[in-house]
Write a protein that holds these residues in place. Structure first.
Motif, PDB file in Angstrom:
ATOM      1  N   UNK A 190       0.849  -1.184   0.000  1.00  0.00           N
ATOM      2  CA  UNK A 190       0.000   0.000   0.000  1.00  0.00           C
ATOM      3  C   UNK A 190       0.889   1.240   0.000  1.00  0.00           C
ATOM      4  N   UNK A 191       0.626   2.140  -0.924  1.00  0.00           N
ATOM      5  CA  UNK A 191       1.451   3.340  -1.105  1.00  0.00           C
ATOM      6  C   UNK A 191       0.603   4.582  -0.875  1.00  0.00           C
ATOM      7  N   UNK A 192       0.991   5.394   0.081  1.00  0.00           N
ATOM      8  CA  UNK A 192       0.256   6.619   0.391  1.00  0.00           C
ATOM      9  C   UNK A 192       1.217   7.765   0.685  1.00  0.00           C
ATOM     10  N   UNK A 193       0.665   8.961   0.790  1.00  0.00           N
ATOM     11  CA  UNK A 193       1.477  10.147   1.041  1.00  0.00           C
ATOM     12  C   UNK A 193       1.039  10.888   2.284  1.00  0.00           C
ATOM     13  N   UNK A 194       1.957  11.634   2.856  1.00  0.00           N
ATOM     14  CA  UNK A 194       1.714  12.389   4.082  1.00  0.00           C
ATOM     15  C   UNK A 194       2.300  13.784   3.916  1.00  0.00           C
ATOM     16  N   UNK A 195       1.475  14.779   4.168  1.00  0.00           N
ATOM     17  CA  UNK A 195       1.931  16.172   4.076  1.00  0.00           C
ATOM     18  C   UNK A 195       1.840  16.811   5.463  1.00  0.00           C
ATOM     19  N   UNK A 196       2.976  16.993   6.143  1.00  0.00           N
ATOM     20  CA  UNK A 196       2.942  17.502   7.515  1.00  0.00           C
ATOM     21  C   UNK A 196       2.741  19.011   7.583  1.00  0.00           C
ATOM     22  N   UNK A 197       1.905  19.406   8.512  1.00  0.00           N
ATOM     23  CA  UNK A 197       1.749  20.822   8.843  1.00  0.00           C
ATOM     24  C   UNK A 197       2.267  21.008  10.267  1.00  0.00           C
ATOM     25  N   UNK A 198       3.564  21.116  10.386  1.00  0.00           N
ATOM     26  CA  UNK A 198       4.138  21.226  11.717  1.00  0.00           C
ATOM     27  C   UNK A 198       5.392  22.083  11.707  1.00  0.00           C
ATOM     28  N   UNK A 199       5.747  22.562  12.874  1.00  0.00           N
ATOM     29  CA  UNK A 199       6.926  23.404  13.015  1.00  0.00           C
ATOM     30  C   UNK A 199       8.166  22.530  13.141  1.00  0.00           C
ATOM     31  N   UNK A 200       9.053  22.638  12.176  1.00  0.00           N
ATOM     32  CA  UNK A 200      10.346  21.978  12.237  1.00  0.00           C
ATOM     33  C   UNK A 200      11.402  23.026  11.907  1.00  0.00           C
ATOM     34  N   UNK A 201      12.626  22.579  11.717  1.00  0.00           N
ATOM     35  CA  UNK A 201      13.687  23.527  11.342  1.00  0.00           C
ATOM     36  C   UNK A 201      13.385  24.207  10.008  1.00  0.00           C
ATOM     37  N   UNK A 202      12.559  23.562   9.172  1.00  0.00           N
ATOM     38  CA  UNK A 202      12.241  24.102   7.860  1.00  0.00           C
ATOM     39  C   UNK A 202      11.016  24.993   7.864  1.00  0.00           C
ATOM     40  N   UNK A 203      10.357  25.110   9.039  1.00  0.00           N
ATOM     41  CA  UNK A 203       9.118  25.900   9.062  1.00  0.00           C
ATOM     42  C   UNK A 203       8.960  26.669  10.377  1.00  0.00           C
ATOM     43  N   UNK A 204      10.055  27.206  10.883  1.00  0.00           N
ATOM     44  CA  UNK A 204       9.960  28.044  12.074  1.00  0.00           C
ATOM     45  C   UNK A 204       9.317  29.381  11.712  1.00  0.00           C
ATOM     46  N   UNK A 205       8.993  30.168  12.730  1.00  0.00           N
ATOM     47  CA  UNK A 205       8.412  31.490  12.479  1.00  0.00           C
ATOM     48  C   UNK A 205       9.369  32.341  11.660  1.00  0.00           C
ATOM     49  N   UNK A 206      10.666  32.178  11.915  1.00  0.00           N
ATOM     50  CA  UNK A 206      11.666  32.955  11.186  1.00  0.00           C
ATOM     51  C   UNK A 206      11.718  32.546   9.715  1.00  0.00           C
ATOM     52  N   UNK A 207      11.641  31.234   9.466  1.00  0.00           N
ATOM     53  CA  UNK A 207      11.639  30.751   8.080  1.00  0.00           C
ATOM     54  C   UNK A 207      10.389  31.219   7.356  1.00  0.00           C
ATOM     55  N   UNK A 208       9.234  31.135   8.022  1.00  0.00           N
ATOM     56  CA  UNK A 208       7.991  31.587   7.411  1.00  0.00           C
ATOM     57  C   UNK A 208       8.031  33.081   7.117  1.00  0.00           C
ATOM     58  N   UNK A 209       8.699  33.830   7.987  1.00  0.00           N
ATOM     59  CA  UNK A 209       8.846  35.264   7.752  1.00  0.00           C
ATOM     60  C   UNK A 209       9.674  35.518   6.499  1.00  0.00           C
TER      61      UNK A 209
END
Length: 306
Positions: A190-209
């Protein structure tokens, strides 16, 4: 409610040293799986490397009574991917679950991106997913109930600027996942995908800014609620035997899980198609109010394949 466990299963999680990958590994181990914690320990842009992150997760799993082993190779290397799979089989005797999670990010406007940056994103995100899957595939098939979960991203849908290399590479992962799902069930995988909506090093407030051009303070009130712990369960569920779905992409974060899918509408039909006819019917063509699933997304359950 019966607790879902992974007793007797062996899982590989790439990018498992930090962020949501770390939570994947800890959750799988806490529910009985034996886990290969694969992480090169690089910086956000892919530079450097350290055994520390993977070793720390393995130590945490063992301290809690679980079984795990670390691997430090690069998913951008075919040889390293093959070595990760060999390590899993040699150590634990089998291999049932692969969660492709490793990733990097380097946000800049398109005109400031170099060909090397595009190449690096493709090598890690897209080819890294392909290389790991190719190495794992015979074992996932042999398992009889193999589960593959690829980490996709809403970034491939044009959600944020300054992400053309990342979004393009993740778009490749999305296409790879859905296309592989059309042929995977004949092998019991079974093959599926996952798209995370979470704060990591790639999505900190500073990165989003940086990505959005807005102050970091705008993102801080809600981005701190997007913990990996609230996103990871969706990916781990997709890896469980009880999940009968195939060709599904789940997005999760902040206490919400939802489905992402490619849709199509009825559009406009004419035996005399012209530029002017398209212009006159543009609103009808773009109206998605009665859209339906397109491709494997519309036939996602086990036993149904195009």
């Amino acid at each position: 409610m019966t607790k879902l466990r992974f007793d007797g299963k062996v899982a590989i999680v790439t990018g498992a040293g930090r962020g949501v990958g770390r939570v994947h590994a800890l959750t799988l181990a806490s529910r009985g799986a034996k886990v290969v914690v694969a992480d090169r320990g690089v910086a956000v842009d892919g530079s450097g490397g350290s055994a520390g992150p993977a070793d720390e997760v393995v130590a945490q799993i063992k301290a809690a009574g679980g079984q795990a082993i670390a691997s430090y190779g690069s998913v951008a290397s075919e040889a390293d991917c093959a070595a990760v799979v060999k390590l899993a089989v040699d150590t634990f005797g089998r291999f049932d679950i692969l969660i492709n999670n490793a990733g990097i990010s380097e946000p800049e406007f398109f005109e400031d991106q170099t060909p090397e940056q595009f190449r690096r994103m493709v090598e890690v995100h897209y080819l890294g997913t392909v290389y790991m899957t190719q190495a794992a595939w015979p074992h996932l098939v042999k398992s009889g109930r193999g589960r593959l979960v690829n980490t996709c991203s809403e970034g491939s849908a044009g959600v944020f600027p300054k992400n053309t290399p990342y979004g393009g590479a993740k778009g490749g992962v999305l296409g790879f996942t859905l296309t592989l799902a059309t042929e995977s069930l004949k092998n019991g995988v079974h093959v599926n995908g996952f798209s995370p909506r979470n704060t990591t090093r790639m999505s900190t407030a500073e990165v989003m800014a940086t990505v959005s051009g807005r102050p970091a303070e705008v993102f801080e009130p809600y981005i701190n609620k997007l913990t990996p712990e609230l996103a990871s369960p969706a990916a781990v569920w997709l890896a469980h035997d009880s999940c009968a779905y195939n060709g599904v992409i789940l997005a999760a974060g902040g206490g919400q899980v939802l489905r992402m899918a490619i849709m199509e509408n009825e559009g406009f039909v004419s035996d005399d198609m012209t530029l002017e006819a398209i212009a006159d019917h543009a609103e009808q063509i773009l109206d998605m109010s009665k859209a339906v699933h397109f491709g494997i997304g519309g036939q996602a359950k086990a036993g149904v394949s195009q």
